[in-house]
Scaffold this motif. Structure first.
Motif, PDB file in Angstrom:
ATOM      1  N   SER A   1      42.139  37.519  32.202  1.00 21.81           N
ATOM      2  CA  SER A   1      43.264  38.460  32.151  1.00 21.81           C
ATOM      3  C   SER A   1      42.815  39.840  32.615  1.00 21.81           C
ATOM      4  CB  SER A   1      43.827  38.538  30.729  1.00 21.81           C
ATOM      5  OG  SER A   1      42.827  38.943  29.807  1.00 21.81           O
TER       6      SER A   1
ATOM      7  N   THR B   1      44.512  41.823  35.684  1.00 27.39           N
ATOM      8  CA  THR B   1      44.998  43.190  35.483  1.00 27.39           C
ATOM      9  C   THR B   1      44.343  44.149  36.463  1.00 27.39           C
ATOM     10  OG1 THR B   1      45.381  42.765  33.139  1.00 27.39           O
ATOM     11  CG2 THR B   1      45.216  45.066  33.820  1.00 27.39           C
TER      12      THR B   1
ATOM     13  N   THR C   1      46.016  43.850  39.891  1.00 29.55           N
ATOM     14  CA  THR C   1      47.343  44.476  39.913  1.00 29.55           C
ATOM     15  C   THR C   1      47.253  45.987  39.886  1.00 29.55           C
ATOM     16  OG1 THR C   1      48.257  42.562  38.741  1.00 29.55           O
ATOM     17  CG2 THR C   1      49.577  44.563  38.764  1.00 29.55           C
ATOM     18  N   SER C   2      46.427  46.524  38.988  1.00 29.51           N
ATOM     19  CA  SER C   2      46.342  47.983  38.859  1.00 29.51           C
ATOM     20  C   SER C   2      45.693  48.607  40.084  1.00 29.51           C
ATOM     21  CB  SER C   2      45.566  48.358  37.595  1.00 29.51           C
ATOM     22  OG  SER C   2      44.248  47.844  37.636  1.00 29.51           O
TER      23      SER C   2
END
Length: 334
Positions: A86, A90, A93-94
Protein backbone atom coordinates in the motif's frame (compact mmCIF):
# COMPACT_ATOMS: atom_id res chain seq x y z
CA UNK A 1 12.73 -31.73 -17.70
CA UNK A 2 13.50 -30.73 -14.14
CA UNK A 3 11.42 -32.28 -11.39
CA UNK A 4 9.66 -30.15 -8.78
CA UNK A 5 12.41 -30.54 -6.18
CA UNK A 6 15.13 -29.32 -8.52
CA UNK A 7 12.94 -26.39 -9.49
CA UNK A 8 12.54 -25.55 -5.80
CA UNK A 9 16.30 -25.73 -5.35
CA UNK A 10 16.82 -23.39 -8.31
CA UNK A 11 14.22 -20.98 -6.94
CA UNK A 12 15.97 -20.99 -3.56
CA UNK A 13 19.37 -20.35 -5.16
CA UNK A 14 18.05 -17.39 -7.15
CA UNK A 15 16.26 -15.95 -4.13
CA UNK A 16 19.29 -16.25 -1.84
CA UNK A 17 21.78 -14.95 -4.39
CA UNK A 18 19.66 -11.90 -5.20
CA UNK A 19 19.38 -11.18 -1.49
CA UNK A 20 22.94 -11.88 -0.33
CA UNK A 21 25.03 -11.32 -3.48
CA UNK A 22 27.06 -14.34 -2.36
CA UNK A 23 27.30 -17.80 -3.96
CA UNK A 24 24.86 -20.20 -2.33
CA UNK A 25 25.80 -23.52 -0.68
CA UNK A 26 23.70 -26.63 -0.12
CA UNK A 27 23.77 -26.44 3.69
CA UNK A 28 22.47 -22.86 3.68
CA UNK A 29 19.65 -23.82 1.31
CA UNK A 30 18.48 -26.66 3.55
CA UNK A 31 18.54 -24.45 6.65
CA UNK A 32 16.86 -21.40 5.17
CA UNK A 33 14.26 -22.95 2.90
CA UNK A 34 13.17 -26.09 4.81
CA UNK A 35 13.55 -28.30 1.75
CA UNK A 36 12.91 -31.48 3.81
CA UNK A 37 15.87 -33.26 2.23
CA UNK A 38 19.48 -33.71 3.25
CA UNK A 39 22.31 -31.40 2.20
CA UNK A 40 23.72 -34.32 0.18
CA UNK A 41 20.48 -34.58 -1.82
CA UNK A 42 20.55 -30.83 -2.46
CA UNK A 43 24.18 -31.13 -3.61
CA UNK A 44 23.10 -33.81 -6.10
CA UNK A 45 20.29 -31.55 -7.34
CA UNK A 46 22.72 -28.66 -7.65
CA UNK A 47 25.09 -30.84 -9.68
CA UNK A 48 22.21 -31.70 -12.03
CA UNK A 49 21.23 -28.04 -12.34
CA UNK A 50 24.84 -27.13 -13.09
CA UNK A 51 25.09 -29.84 -15.74
CA UNK A 52 21.93 -28.46 -17.39
CA UNK A 53 23.40 -24.94 -17.39
CA UNK A 54 21.00 -23.35 -14.88
CA UNK A 55 23.63 -22.58 -12.23
CA UNK A 56 27.42 -22.30 -12.14
CA UNK A 57 30.28 -22.30 -9.67
CA UNK A 58 32.18 -19.00 -9.92
CA UNK A 59 35.35 -20.52 -8.42
CA UNK A 60 36.53 -23.70 -6.69
CA UNK A 61 35.04 -24.42 -3.26
CA UNK A 62 32.39 -21.69 -3.76
CA UNK A 63 28.66 -22.14 -3.72
CA UNK A 64 26.56 -21.76 -6.87
CA UNK A 65 25.07 -18.75 -8.63
CA UNK A 66 22.35 -18.65 -11.30
CA UNK A 67 23.19 -18.35 -14.99
CA UNK A 68 21.17 -16.37 -17.53
CA UNK A 69 19.41 -19.65 -18.36
CA UNK A 70 18.59 -20.15 -14.68
CA UNK A 71 17.19 -16.63 -14.32
CA UNK A 72 15.07 -17.19 -17.44
CA UNK A 73 13.53 -20.36 -16.03
CA UNK A 74 12.95 -18.58 -12.72
CA UNK A 75 11.13 -15.69 -14.43
CA UNK A 76 9.11 -17.93 -16.74
CA UNK A 77 8.05 -20.65 -14.31
CA UNK A 78 8.99 -19.98 -10.72
CA UNK A 79 8.63 -16.31 -9.90
CA UNK A 80 5.43 -15.08 -8.33
CA UNK A 81 4.93 -11.39 -9.02
CA UNK A 82 4.89 -9.57 -5.69
CA UNK A 83 1.91 -7.26 -5.24
CA UNK A 84 2.87 -3.69 -4.52
CA UNK A 85 2.51 -2.68 -0.90
CA UNK A 86 0.00 0.00 0.00
CA UNK A 87 2.95 2.33 0.68
CA UNK A 88 4.31 1.74 -2.82
CA UNK A 89 0.91 2.31 -4.43
CA UNK A 90 0.47 5.51 -2.43
CA UNK A 91 3.97 6.63 -3.44
CA UNK A 92 3.15 6.17 -7.12
CA UNK A 93 -0.09 8.13 -6.86
CA UNK A 94 1.34 10.97 -4.79
CA UNK A 95 4.49 11.25 -6.89
CA UNK A 96 2.53 11.43 -10.15
CA UNK A 97 -0.31 13.66 -8.93
CA UNK A 98 -0.21 17.19 -10.26
CA UNK A 99 1.47 16.20 -13.51
CA UNK A 100 1.18 19.19 -15.82
CA UNK A 101 1.97 17.85 -19.31
CA UNK A 102 3.74 15.07 -21.17
CA UNK A 103 7.23 16.44 -20.53
CA UNK A 104 6.49 16.59 -16.81
CA UNK A 105 4.91 13.12 -16.94
CA UNK A 106 7.97 11.53 -18.56
CA UNK A 107 10.33 13.28 -16.12
CA UNK A 108 8.33 12.17 -13.08
CA UNK A 109 7.97 8.63 -14.43
CA UNK A 110 11.67 8.04 -15.00
CA UNK A 111 12.55 9.41 -11.54
CA UNK A 112 9.83 7.30 -9.89
CA UNK A 113 10.96 4.07 -11.59
CA UNK A 114 14.56 4.65 -10.55
CA UNK A 115 13.49 5.24 -6.94
CA UNK A 116 11.11 2.27 -6.76
CA UNK A 117 13.49 -0.29 -8.29
CA UNK A 118 16.91 1.18 -7.42
CA UNK A 119 17.93 0.43 -11.00
CA UNK A 120 18.50 2.53 -14.11
CA UNK A 121 15.13 3.72 -15.42
CA UNK A 122 14.50 4.42 -19.12
CA UNK A 123 11.33 6.07 -20.43
CA UNK A 124 10.51 6.74 -24.08
CA UNK A 125 8.42 9.77 -24.92
CA UNK A 126 4.90 8.72 -25.97
CA UNK A 127 4.31 8.60 -29.69
CA UNK A 128 1.80 11.30 -30.54
CA UNK A 129 0.62 10.03 -33.93
CA UNK A 130 -2.98 9.81 -32.69
CA UNK A 131 -2.86 13.00 -30.68
CA UNK A 132 -5.12 15.87 -31.69
CA UNK A 133 -5.11 19.59 -31.00
CA UNK A 134 -7.24 20.27 -27.93
CA UNK A 135 -6.70 24.00 -27.40
CA UNK A 136 -4.77 26.99 -28.73
CA UNK A 137 -4.21 30.21 -26.83
CA UNK A 138 -2.65 33.56 -27.74
CA UNK A 139 -1.50 35.69 -24.80
CA UNK A 140 -0.37 39.27 -25.30
CA UNK A 141 2.68 39.68 -23.07
CA UNK A 142 3.68 43.17 -24.22
CA UNK A 143 2.55 45.35 -27.16
CA UNK A 144 5.13 43.60 -29.33
CA UNK A 145 5.32 40.07 -27.84
CA UNK A 146 2.76 37.25 -28.13
CA UNK A 147 2.88 33.89 -26.35
CA UNK A 148 1.42 31.03 -28.40
CA UNK A 149 0.33 27.90 -26.46
CA UNK A 150 -0.78 24.60 -28.02
CA UNK A 151 -2.37 21.82 -25.93
CA UNK A 152 -2.70 18.33 -27.44
CA UNK A 153 -5.03 15.53 -26.39
CA UNK A 154 -2.03 13.51 -25.17
CA UNK A 155 -1.43 16.15 -22.52
CA UNK A 156 1.56 17.60 -24.32
CA UNK A 157 1.89 21.40 -24.14
CA UNK A 158 4.08 23.38 -26.56
CA UNK A 159 4.63 27.10 -26.68
CA UNK A 160 6.50 29.80 -28.54
CA UNK A 161 7.11 33.49 -27.83
CA UNK A 162 6.82 35.72 -30.92
CA UNK A 163 8.07 39.23 -31.59
CA UNK A 164 4.96 40.63 -33.29
CA UNK A 165 3.73 44.24 -32.90
CA UNK A 166 0.05 44.20 -31.91
CA UNK A 167 -1.63 47.53 -32.58
CA UNK A 168 -5.16 46.25 -32.05
CA UNK A 169 -5.74 43.41 -29.55
CA UNK A 170 -9.08 42.65 -31.20
CA UNK A 171 -7.12 41.48 -34.25
CA UNK A 172 -5.38 38.91 -32.07
CA UNK A 173 -8.72 37.66 -30.70
CA UNK A 174 -10.20 37.46 -34.18
CA UNK A 175 -7.21 35.47 -35.48
CA UNK A 176 -7.45 33.12 -32.49
CA UNK A 177 -11.12 32.41 -33.28
CA UNK A 178 -10.22 31.50 -36.86
CA UNK A 179 -7.34 29.32 -35.71
CA UNK A 180 -9.51 27.44 -33.20
CA UNK A 181 -12.12 26.75 -35.87
CA UNK A 182 -9.41 25.45 -38.19
CA UNK A 183 -7.38 23.17 -35.92
CA UNK A 184 -9.35 21.91 -32.91
CA UNK A 185 -9.77 18.14 -33.05
CA UNK A 186 -7.23 17.71 -35.86
CA UNK A 187 -3.94 15.84 -35.75
CA UNK A 188 -0.82 18.02 -35.82
CA UNK A 189 -0.26 17.16 -39.50
CA UNK A 190 -3.85 18.02 -40.48
CA UNK A 191 -3.73 21.15 -38.31
CA UNK A 192 -0.61 22.33 -40.14
CA UNK A 193 -2.37 21.94 -43.50
CA UNK A 194 -5.42 23.78 -42.18
CA UNK A 195 -3.25 26.66 -40.96
CA UNK A 196 -1.58 27.00 -44.34
CA UNK A 197 -5.01 27.27 -45.98
CA UNK A 198 -6.14 29.73 -43.32
CA UNK A 199 -3.18 32.01 -44.03
CA UNK A 200 -3.96 31.99 -47.73
CA UNK A 201 -7.41 33.37 -46.92
CA UNK A 202 -6.12 36.28 -44.83
CA UNK A 203 -6.36 39.70 -46.46
CA UNK A 204 -2.99 40.94 -47.80
CA UNK A 205 -2.91 43.96 -45.48
CA UNK A 206 -3.36 41.68 -42.43
CA UNK A 207 -0.71 39.13 -43.35
CA UNK A 208 2.13 41.16 -41.82
CA UNK A 209 0.48 40.47 -38.47
CA UNK A 210 -1.16 37.08 -39.04
CA UNK A 211 1.79 35.55 -40.91
CA UNK A 212 4.30 35.56 -38.01
CA UNK A 213 1.62 34.39 -35.54
CA UNK A 214 0.59 31.45 -37.71
CA UNK A 215 4.25 30.63 -38.41
CA UNK A 216 4.93 30.56 -34.67
CA UNK A 217 1.90 28.35 -34.13
CA UNK A 218 3.15 25.94 -36.80
CA UNK A 219 6.52 25.83 -35.07
CA UNK A 220 4.87 25.02 -31.73
CA UNK A 221 2.74 22.26 -33.26
CA UNK A 222 5.73 20.70 -34.99
CA UNK A 223 8.03 20.91 -31.95
CA UNK A 224 9.49 17.63 -30.73
CA UNK A 225 10.72 16.88 -27.19
CA UNK A 226 14.41 17.62 -26.67
CA UNK A 227 15.06 13.91 -26.08
CA UNK A 228 13.26 10.79 -27.25
CA UNK A 229 14.30 8.82 -24.17
CA UNK A 230 14.99 9.97 -20.63
CA UNK A 231 17.30 8.06 -18.26
CA UNK A 232 17.52 8.27 -14.46
CA UNK A 233 19.24 6.30 -11.73
CA UNK A 234 22.60 5.75 -13.46
CA UNK A 235 24.42 6.01 -10.07
CA UNK A 236 22.54 2.82 -9.09
CA UNK A 237 24.98 0.95 -11.34
CA UNK A 238 27.66 1.59 -8.73
CA UNK A 239 25.71 -0.18 -5.98
CA UNK A 240 27.30 -3.55 -6.71
CA UNK A 241 30.44 -5.06 -8.29
CA UNK A 242 28.59 -6.48 -11.27
CA UNK A 243 29.65 -4.15 -14.06
CA UNK A 244 33.30 -3.50 -13.20
CA UNK A 245 34.60 -4.88 -16.50
CA UNK A 246 31.79 -3.48 -18.64
CA UNK A 247 30.81 -0.25 -16.92
CA UNK A 248 32.38 2.16 -19.42
CA UNK A 249 30.74 0.69 -22.57
CA UNK A 250 27.46 0.42 -20.66
CA UNK A 251 27.58 4.09 -19.66
CA UNK A 252 28.42 5.07 -23.23
CA UNK A 253 25.50 2.99 -24.55
CA UNK A 254 23.14 4.69 -22.08
CA UNK A 255 24.01 8.02 -23.71
CA UNK A 256 23.04 6.85 -27.20
CA UNK A 257 19.42 7.68 -27.97
CA UNK A 258 19.28 5.34 -30.98
CA UNK A 259 20.56 2.41 -28.93
CA UNK A 260 18.04 3.06 -26.13
CA UNK A 261 15.18 3.44 -28.62
CA UNK A 262 16.10 0.08 -30.14
CA UNK A 263 16.42 -1.51 -26.70
CA UNK A 264 12.97 -0.33 -25.63
CA UNK A 265 11.47 -0.97 -29.07
CA UNK A 266 12.34 -4.66 -28.75
CA UNK A 267 10.30 -4.74 -25.54
CA UNK A 268 7.22 -2.83 -26.70
CA UNK A 269 3.86 -4.44 -26.00
CA UNK A 270 0.92 -4.49 -23.65
CA UNK A 271 2.61 -6.66 -21.01
CA UNK A 272 5.95 -6.76 -19.24
CA UNK A 273 8.90 -8.09 -21.23
CA UNK A 274 12.01 -9.44 -19.52
CA UNK A 275 15.31 -9.65 -21.45
CA UNK A 276 18.08 -11.39 -19.53
CA UNK A 277 21.79 -11.12 -20.25
CA UNK A 278 22.67 -12.47 -23.67
CA UNK A 279 19.05 -12.06 -24.80
CA UNK A 280 19.82 -8.35 -25.23
CA UNK A 281 21.11 -7.85 -28.76
CA UNK A 282 23.44 -4.90 -28.00
CA UNK A 283 26.72 -6.10 -26.50
CA UNK A 284 27.02 -3.45 -23.73
CA UNK A 285 23.71 -4.67 -22.29
CA UNK A 286 24.54 -8.39 -22.31
CA UNK A 287 25.58 -8.30 -18.65
CA UNK A 288 22.24 -6.72 -17.71
CA UNK A 289 18.56 -7.53 -17.55
CA UNK A 290 15.90 -5.27 -19.01
CA UNK A 291 12.36 -5.26 -17.64
CA UNK A 292 10.09 -3.12 -19.82
CA UNK A 293 6.48 -2.55 -20.78
CA UNK A 294 4.61 -0.63 -23.42
CA UNK A 295 2.33 2.17 -22.28
CA UNK A 296 -0.20 4.57 -23.72
CA UNK A 297 -3.48 3.97 -25.53
CA UNK A 298 -1.85 1.75 -28.17
CA UNK A 299 1.29 0.76 -26.20
CA UNK A 300 3.43 2.44 -28.86
CA UNK A 301 5.93 3.81 -26.32
CA UNK A 302 7.87 1.87 -23.71
CA UNK A 303 9.34 2.31 -20.26
CA UNK A 304 11.49 0.06 -18.17
CA UNK A 305 14.48 -0.51 -15.95
CA UNK A 306 17.94 -1.88 -16.57
CA UNK A 307 20.08 -3.55 -13.95
CA UNK A 308 22.28 -6.54 -13.17
CA UNK A 309 20.98 -10.00 -13.99
CA UNK A 310 21.09 -10.48 -10.23
CA UNK A 311 17.93 -8.49 -9.65
CA UNK A 312 14.72 -8.87 -7.67
CA UNK A 313 12.61 -9.86 -10.68
CA UNK A 314 9.22 -10.27 -8.92
CA UNK A 315 9.33 -6.82 -7.29
CA UNK A 316 10.80 -5.07 -10.34
CA UNK A 317 8.24 -6.59 -12.71
CA UNK A 318 5.45 -5.46 -10.39
CA UNK A 319 6.82 -1.90 -10.23
CA UNK A 320 7.27 -1.58 -14.00
CA UNK A 321 3.79 -2.97 -14.66
CA UNK A 322 2.13 -0.66 -12.12
CA UNK A 323 3.87 2.49 -13.36
CA UNK A 324 3.13 1.65 -17.01
CA UNK A 325 -0.57 1.20 -16.21
CA UNK A 326 -0.69 4.46 -14.26
CA UNK A 327 0.92 6.42 -17.10
CA UNK A 328 -1.41 4.78 -19.62
CA UNK A 329 -4.43 5.86 -17.58
CA UNK A 330 -3.11 9.41 -17.37
CA UNK A 331 -2.64 9.62 -21.15
CA UNK A 332 -5.99 7.98 -21.92
CA UNK A 333 -8.07 10.01 -19.49
CA UNK A 334 -6.02 13.18 -19.83
Amino acid sequence: MLDDRKLEVLKAIVTDYVSSREPVGSKALVERHKLDVSAATVRNDMAALEEEGYIMQPHTSAGRIPTDKGYRLFVDRLAQIKPLSSAERTAITSFMNGTADVDDLVTRTVRLLAQLTRQVAIVQYPVAQRSTIRHVEFILLTPDRVLVIVVQSSGRVDQATLEVPVTDESELHALRSKVLAAVIGKTPADAASALASLLEGVAPDARSFAGPVVAGLLEAIAAEPAAHVLVAGVPNLASGPFFEANLRPLLEALEEQVVLMRLLGEAAGDDVTVRIGQENTDEPFQATSLIASGYGADFSASLGVLGPTRMDYPSTIAAVRAVARYVSRFLTVG
